[in-house]
Design a protein around this motif. Structure first.
Motif, PDB file in Angstrom:
ATOM      1  N   ASN A   1       0.823  -1.214   0.000  1.00  0.00           N
ATOM      2  CA  ASN A   1       0.000   0.000   0.000  1.00  0.00           C
ATOM      3  C   ASN A   1       0.856   1.262   0.000  1.00  0.00           C
ATOM      4  O   ASN A   1       0.499   2.275   0.587  1.00  0.00           O
ATOM      5  CB  ASN A   1      -0.965   0.007   1.202  1.00  0.00           C
ATOM      6  CG  ASN A   1      -2.121   0.975   0.992  1.00  0.00           C
ATOM      7  OD1 ASN A   1      -2.599   1.169  -0.125  1.00  0.00           O
ATOM      8  ND2 ASN A   1      -2.574   1.592   2.074  1.00  0.00           N
TER       9      ASN A   1
ATOM     10  N   ARG B   1      -1.867   8.568   9.411  1.00  0.00           N
ATOM     11  CA  ARG B   1      -2.889   7.939   8.576  1.00  0.00           C
ATOM     12  C   ARG B   1      -3.886   7.106   9.382  1.00  0.00           C
ATOM     13  O   ARG B   1      -5.109   7.259   9.246  1.00  0.00           O
ATOM     14  CB  ARG B   1      -2.205   7.073   7.513  1.00  0.00           C
ATOM     15  CG  ARG B   1      -3.159   6.424   6.520  1.00  0.00           C
ATOM     16  CD  ARG B   1      -2.420   5.489   5.572  1.00  0.00           C
ATOM     17  NE  ARG B   1      -3.307   4.918   4.582  1.00  0.00           N
ATOM     18  CZ  ARG B   1      -3.483   5.412   3.374  1.00  0.00           C
ATOM     19  NH1 ARG B   1      -2.834   6.495   3.012  1.00  0.00           N
ATOM     20  NH2 ARG B   1      -4.310   4.838   2.521  1.00  0.00           N
TER      21      ARG B   1
ATOM     22  N   LEU C   1      -7.786   8.567   9.230  1.00  0.00           N
ATOM     23  CA  LEU C   1      -8.697   7.972   8.241  1.00  0.00           C
ATOM     24  C   LEU C   1     -10.068   7.622   8.806  1.00  0.00           C
ATOM     25  O   LEU C   1     -11.091   7.840   8.128  1.00  0.00           O
ATOM     26  CB  LEU C   1      -8.055   6.740   7.604  1.00  0.00           C
ATOM     27  CG  LEU C   1      -7.226   6.982   6.339  1.00  0.00           C
ATOM     28  CD1 LEU C   1      -6.656   5.678   5.812  1.00  0.00           C
ATOM     29  CD2 LEU C   1      -8.064   7.657   5.254  1.00  0.00           C
TER      30      LEU C   1
ATOM     31  N   LYS D   1     -13.140  10.720   6.106  1.00  0.00           N
ATOM     32  CA  LYS D   1     -13.288   9.753   5.025  1.00  0.00           C
ATOM     33  C   LYS D   1     -12.768  10.287   3.684  1.00  0.00           C
ATOM     34  O   LYS D   1     -12.358   9.521   2.816  1.00  0.00           O
ATOM     35  CB  LYS D   1     -14.758   9.363   4.876  1.00  0.00           C
ATOM     36  CG  LYS D   1     -15.314   8.618   6.092  1.00  0.00           C
ATOM     37  CD  LYS D   1     -14.577   7.285   6.302  1.00  0.00           C
ATOM     38  CE  LYS D   1     -15.152   6.509   7.469  1.00  0.00           C
ATOM     39  NZ  LYS D   1     -14.411   5.244   7.721  1.00  0.00           N
TER      40      LYS D   1
ATOM     41  N   GLU E   1      -9.521   9.116   2.053  1.00  0.00           N
ATOM     42  CA  GLU E   1      -9.398   7.844   1.349  1.00  0.00           C
ATOM     43  C   GLU E   1      -9.120   8.047  -0.141  1.00  0.00           C
ATOM     44  O   GLU E   1      -8.584   7.162  -0.813  1.00  0.00           O
ATOM     45  CB  GLU E   1     -10.662   7.019   1.539  1.00  0.00           C
ATOM     46  CG  GLU E   1     -10.894   6.559   2.986  1.00  0.00           C
ATOM     47  CD  GLU E   1     -12.205   5.830   3.162  1.00  0.00           C
ATOM     48  OE1 GLU E   1     -12.991   5.777   2.173  1.00  0.00           O
ATOM     49  OE2 GLU E   1     -12.469   5.310   4.267  1.00  0.00           O
TER      50      GLU E   1
ATOM     51  N   GLY F   1      -5.501   7.466  -1.581  1.00  0.00           N
ATOM     52  CA  GLY F   1      -5.032   6.135  -1.959  1.00  0.00           C
ATOM     53  C   GLY F   1      -3.787   5.731  -1.195  1.00  0.00           C
ATOM     54  O   GLY F   1      -3.613   6.076  -0.025  1.00  0.00           O
TER      55      GLY F   1
END
Length: 522
Positions: free
Chosen positions: A304, A338, A342, A346, A349, A352
């Motif tokens: 990620n 992060r 998060l 929202k 998001e 990415g």
């Protein structure tokens, strides 16, 4: 009640400071009135003179918040709350400046300490938090003025000092209580700096060698496409523009380049892992028969995670040298804290995968010429520019993607910053943008080519190769460190003077009695 009265007395100064901050914001692109800097600085100092440190904090905050609200409204594209948050955050740095400037103005050499303190403030904004945001430096306003040429000698921090110093000198001329002699000295010194800079000539010649490069602006599709479709369209736009360039070369209407430059995000799909993207790049490279510097988003190094990179793609050997962006944008390319943020925001998001910063400067030797690759916003960071020049870069390249901010003034501001970097380094700068502004900037900051926004644009330029270094590059970061140190020294002197004054004025601590001179009997 007393506090409300005190607040009421200070509010006119806060309003005046906010007006000065707004004026300073209009000094920069896209408004482009650089000499408003010389007006804004004395207005702020007038608002700060003769007030308490607490009041100075409020006055400085009003100035800084208004300044950044006018300077970076383009951030509202991300969200109005983001623009407001940034203006408040950066404004707090100027609140601290205002707090201490109230005391520094009482020193005998205040005209020296104040511009040094300004440089210290800019140093702080460019450093913290999350790597800083060096977008509001006074120097950036002077890319089109003779005063900006001084950056070749004193660097960007030194130029900010001189701009602030000229503003301070104007304040000294207008300040109540200034002696006629001091006014005359301040006036002469200010005029000498401003008009003396007009006598400076910066060479645009190199060391005899030239290189020919093509900047490809393929443009981006309209909004509304899903990610893969949009990303593939951007890549194919650059592929088609490159194929069209090669047709003109074959027809004899365009000279063959030694290097083709694609912008940042010319592919958002990892060409190492996606066969279709790799095929598009290799089609372009084989068509032109010279290396293409591709702006690509690559996956990894961890799960990620991703990196924003420049990859040298050779027609014979394929992908080779690779530079990863060292200063990714917080809340734009990665999310600080992060895991904590998060669940509550929202909207984050949409960012990415986390962009991981690269290690090492973008120094790229390509076919006998050493290029310094810089990606988008990081060109505003001194260490990125200094590292590539010290690493031997003879020509600078800026790969950028301003599509999100098109039409907001941000591309014009970034182009002005790039012009100042050309002056500071004495290097030609080649800019490739997905949607504009692409162009070529000569070593003296003058513009050879500047594209429009949201149109395809391909420009081939023959530019000089430069090996020598400007004085600014030789000095490196020393001017900033020295000026910041002087600013902090002025701050210490002001604090010491304030404490001495408090002791002298404290009725509970009368001065010690003068020792008697009478002879004490033995």
């Amino acid at each position: 009640m007393d506090r409300l009265k005190a607040l009421g007395r200070i509010m006119p100064r806060v309003v005046a400071a906010a007006a000065a901050g707004a004026l300073l914001g209009f000094a920069f692109e896209p408004h482009d009135h650089p000499w408003l800097t010389i007006v804004a600085v004395p207005l702020l100092l007038a608002a700060l003179n003769g007030i308490s440190m607490k009041a100075g904090f409020l006055v400085g905050a009003g100035f800084g918040i208004a300044y950044y609200a006018v300077l970076v409204p383009w951030l509202s594209v991300i969200g109005g709350d983001a623009a407001i948050a940034l203006a408040i955050l950066e404004g707090l740095f100027y609140a601290v400046f205002g707090l201490f400037a109230t005391q520094v103005l009482k020193l005998r050499l205040w005209a020296l300490w104040i511009p040094c303190l300004w440089v210290a403030t800019e140093f702080a904004t460019a450093s913290v938090p999350f790597g800083g945001f060096p977008w509001g430096r006074l120097a950036w306003a002077f890319s089109d003025e003779s005063l900006g040429r001084l950056a070749a000698y004193v660097g960007i921090p030194g130029l900010s000092f001189l701009v602030a110093f000229v503003g301070v000198l104007l304040y000294a001329v207008l300040r109540r209580g200034t002696t006629l002699r001091l006014r005359a000295v301040a006036l002469v010194a200010g005029l000498a700096i401003v008009f003396g800079s007009a006598l400076i000539h910066l060479s645009i010649e190199g060391d005899g060698q030239t290189v020919r490069a093509a900047m490809v602006q393929g443009n981006v599709p309209g909004k509304g496409l899903e990610f893969l479709g949009r990303a593939r369209t951007v890549t194919r736009n650059h592929l088609q523009a490159t194929l069209d360039l090669q047709k003109r070369v074959e027809a004899g209407t365009e000279l063959k380049p030694d290097l083709v430059i694609w912008p940042e995000n010319s592919t958002d799909i990892d060409p190492y892992k996606d066969a279709e993207t790799r095929a598009d790049i290799e089609t372009a490279v084989k068509a032109v028969g010279v290396p293409i510097l591709v702006g690509a988003v690559t996956e990894g190094p961890g799960e990620n995670e991703r990196q924003t990179t420049g990859i040298v793609w050779d027609p014979a050997t394929g992908p080779g040298q690779r530079y990863a962006k060292r200063h990714p944008v917080p809340f734009g390319e990665y999310i600080p804290f992060r895991d904590q943020l998060l669940p509550y925001i929202k909207r984050l998001e949409m960012i990415g995968a986390q962009t991981v910063p690269g290690v090492g400067p973008g120094v790229m030797p390509i076919r006998g010429v050493t290029y310094g690759d810089v990606i988008c916003f990081e060109l505003a960071y001194d260490n990125v520019i200094h590292d590539v020049v010290k690493g031997g870069a003879q020509v600078l390249i800026v790969q950028t993607n301003n599509a999100t901010y098109g039409g907001t003034g941000q591309p014009e501001q970034q182009f002005a910053i790039t012009r100042m970097r050309a002056i500071e380094t004495g290097r030609t700068v080649l800019i490739a943008s997905t949607s504009g502004i692409s162009g070529v900037i000569r070593p003296d900051g003058s513009v050879e080519h500047k594209s429009a926004q949201f149109v395809p644009d391909v420009y081939v330029a023959t530019v000089p190769v430069q090996n020598g270094q400007t004085l600014a590059m030789t000095l490196g970061g020393w001017p900033e460190w020295i000026l910041t140190g002087l600013g902090l020294l002025g701050l210490v002197l002001a604090v010491v003077a304030r404490r001495r004054q408090r002791v002298d004025e404290d009725p509970q601590n009368p001065p010690a009695a003068t020792p008697s001179r009478e002879k004490v009997p033995v």
